[in-house]
Design a protein around this motif. Sequence first.
Motif, short mmCIF file in Angstrom:
data_model
loop_
_atom_site.label_atom_id
_atom_site.label_comp_id
_atom_site.label_asym_id
_atom_site.label_seq_id
_atom_site.Cartn_x
_atom_site.Cartn_y
_atom_site.Cartn_z
N UNK A 122 2.18 7.77 0.85
CA UNK A 122 2.40 8.85 2.09
C UNK A 122 0.74 8.18 2.66
N UNK A 123 0.40 7.71 1.41
CA UNK A 123 -1.42 7.43 2.20
C UNK A 123 -0.90 6.16 2.42
N UNK A 124 -1.60 5.50 3.71
CA UNK A 124 -1.90 4.10 3.99
C UNK A 124 -2.80 3.61 3.21
N UNK A 125 -2.56 2.08 2.73
CA UNK A 125 -3.37 0.96 1.62
C UNK A 125 -3.46 0.00 2.25
N UNK A 126 -4.49 -0.50 2.43
CA UNK A 126 -4.74 -2.39 2.89
C UNK A 126 -4.97 -2.64 1.71
N UNK A 127 -4.26 -3.55 1.25
CA UNK A 127 -3.77 -5.12 0.19
C UNK A 127 -4.88 -6.10 0.70
N UNK A 290 7.91 5.01 -3.41
CA UNK A 290 7.92 3.70 -2.94
C UNK A 290 8.74 2.92 -2.50
N UNK A 291 9.18 2.86 -1.15
CA UNK A 291 9.86 2.36 -0.12
C UNK A 291 10.20 0.58 -0.51
N UNK A 292 7.99 0.44 -0.69
CA UNK A 292 8.21 -1.25 -0.43
C UNK A 292 8.36 -2.38 -2.01
N UNK A 293 9.20 -2.55 -1.97
CA UNK A 293 9.35 -3.35 -3.10
C UNK A 293 8.63 -5.24 -2.56
N UNK A 294 7.41 -5.79 -3.86
CA UNK A 294 6.88 -6.72 -3.56
C UNK A 294 6.68 -7.22 -4.84
N UNK A 295 7.53 -8.74 -4.77
CA UNK A 295 7.09 -9.22 -5.83
C UNK A 295 5.78 -10.56 -5.33
N UNK A 296 5.42 -10.82 -6.54
CA UNK A 296 4.62 -11.68 -6.59
C UNK A 296 4.49 -12.86 -7.70
N UNK A 297 4.11 -13.80 -7.04
CA UNK A 297 4.54 -15.31 -7.99
C UNK A 297 3.96 -16.65 -7.77
N UNK A 298 2.96 -17.03 -8.51
CA UNK A 298 2.21 -18.67 -7.94
C UNK A 298 2.64 -19.08 -6.82
N UNK A 299 4.64 -20.16 -7.74
CA UNK A 299 4.67 -21.04 -7.21
C UNK A 299 5.80 -20.51 -6.34
N UNK A 300 6.22 -21.31 -4.87
CA UNK A 300 7.05 -20.52 -3.39
C UNK A 300 8.38 -20.85 -4.30
N UNK A 301 9.50 -20.09 -3.81
CA UNK A 301 10.20 -20.48 -3.33
C UNK A 301 11.23 -21.39 -2.49
N UNK A 302 10.58 -20.90 -1.49
CA UNK A 302 10.38 -21.96 0.03
C UNK A 302 9.02 -21.94 0.80
N UNK A 421 2.42 0.87 7.35
CA UNK A 421 1.63 1.55 9.15
C UNK A 421 2.38 3.17 8.00
N UNK A 422 4.16 2.71 7.98
CA UNK A 422 4.37 4.22 7.25
C UNK A 422 5.58 3.73 6.47
N UNK A 423 6.11 4.36 6.04
CA UNK A 423 7.19 4.13 5.03
C UNK A 423 8.78 3.29 5.62
N UNK A 424 8.14 3.27 6.95
CA UNK A 424 9.07 1.74 7.90
C UNK A 424 8.43 1.15 8.46
N UNK A 442 1.96 -10.32 11.99
CA UNK A 442 3.66 -9.20 12.55
C UNK A 442 3.41 -8.10 11.78
N UNK A 443 4.85 -7.46 12.03
CA UNK A 443 5.45 -6.05 11.76
C UNK A 443 6.31 -5.88 10.58
N UNK A 444 6.87 -5.54 9.54
CA UNK A 444 8.15 -5.58 8.78
C UNK A 444 8.43 -4.51 9.22
N UNK A 445 9.69 -3.93 9.73
CA UNK A 445 10.37 -2.58 10.03
C UNK A 445 11.87 -2.66 9.78
#
Length: 452
Positions: A122-127, A290-302, A421-424, A442-445
Amino acid sequence: MFRARGISRSHVVVLLACCYLVTGDFVPNSIHLALTGDPSQMVVSWFTFDPSPSTAVQFGSQSGVLNSLANGTQNTFNPSTGYTHDVVLTGLTPSTRYFYRCGMDGVWSAEYSFQAAPADGTTTMRLAVFGDMGSTHSEPVVAMMTGMVKNGSIDSIVHTGDISYADDGADSNFDSTWASFFKMWQPDVMPNIPYMAAPGNHDEAAQNSADLPYAKNWTVFKNRFRMPGQESGSNTNMFFSYNHGPYHFIMLSSETNFPNSPRGGDPEIQLRWIENDLKIANLPQNRAAHPWIIVVAHRPMYTSIVISNALDKPIGSCHDLQVAFEGLFKKYNVDVFFNGHIHGYERMWPVYDSVVKQKSYSQPTDTVHLMVGAGGNVEGQDPAIAYSAVPPSWLAFRWVNREIVDPFNWERIGFGILTNVNTTTLHWQFYGAVKQELVDEIYITKGSTVVV
């Protein structure tokens, strides 16, 4: 005991309780923090030129009142260059500010502070997110981010690989380039917010054959950083995961351990691990926390650099990553995939199997890919001629070097800020550091989280 390393440093003599003298350089440097995924923990790491009689952190919730003590371990990948120290602080109260100093009796660092991770989403975080950053030609990015950390507007850093570019330095500069990278984040950034990193191809290379054993197999990366491989079940720095407030982060190796990977390794071990991790992250109680699943890697797919064919299908290493991982992204509803490797910034439409179903970020059914390889480094930015003149169907926006053929133009370097911004709703911004300008936003909802 001292060895000439070409770096000015103090000579410290410590009188131990058993009444004999230990002499050496035990002064902590390159201090940095890392998350474990447990909000009651924080990792404090640092470097000394000589092996210390002890490795410890004093900490507390009041400045100057450091009444708790945690001990840790030290190791070295090359005794001639120094020793890495790691201490895991436990028993922290989530969302509480702690003050600390690291080192040993008689030789302590300055006092620093950090905010313990929040207990839920629920805490707003900026990464801050970026990749491909060297110890030089990144100064505007470092300066802008340092200012944001000092005013409290960045909670942690995510680096998508290629760290310091020590392999591009003169033969004698390998270790000093790594040291310079950590130094440029002192004292305001690395000692005060977590710095999470994925491995890149430049993190396994060196020009001088004498340094190759310490670069090969990401030895320096594995020793200078203490990522939560142990806590997330991978037992490696190469791929791991952690929770941080509303986010579940998965850091992948795009260099090893999948079919046709650039550097080989067991092709199944990473795939088995990530699918198990994604299954756990998608359990209803975990996806709610933890509603947002974020994957990180070095090389891109696109990417629109010229590694796609006429049908907008990725080729080469992009294709290999797509085959290995994109089906899992789809199956387990991965929200965002951050990457770099290409020295520029690109934002894709939500995409799967090279097909775009919607040109918006409102409740996307496919993963949003963001290429953030514009951190700035000695190699320069990929020139405009390297990119496809006709944008692929999945490319929404790109901000790259305007020079036609010359890569040595550092005008378009920068970093992104991800905010829940929030969970959605996620808010993504990308900043150009030279002009300190907002370049993209952008905003992703999404609606209620779909759990498989």
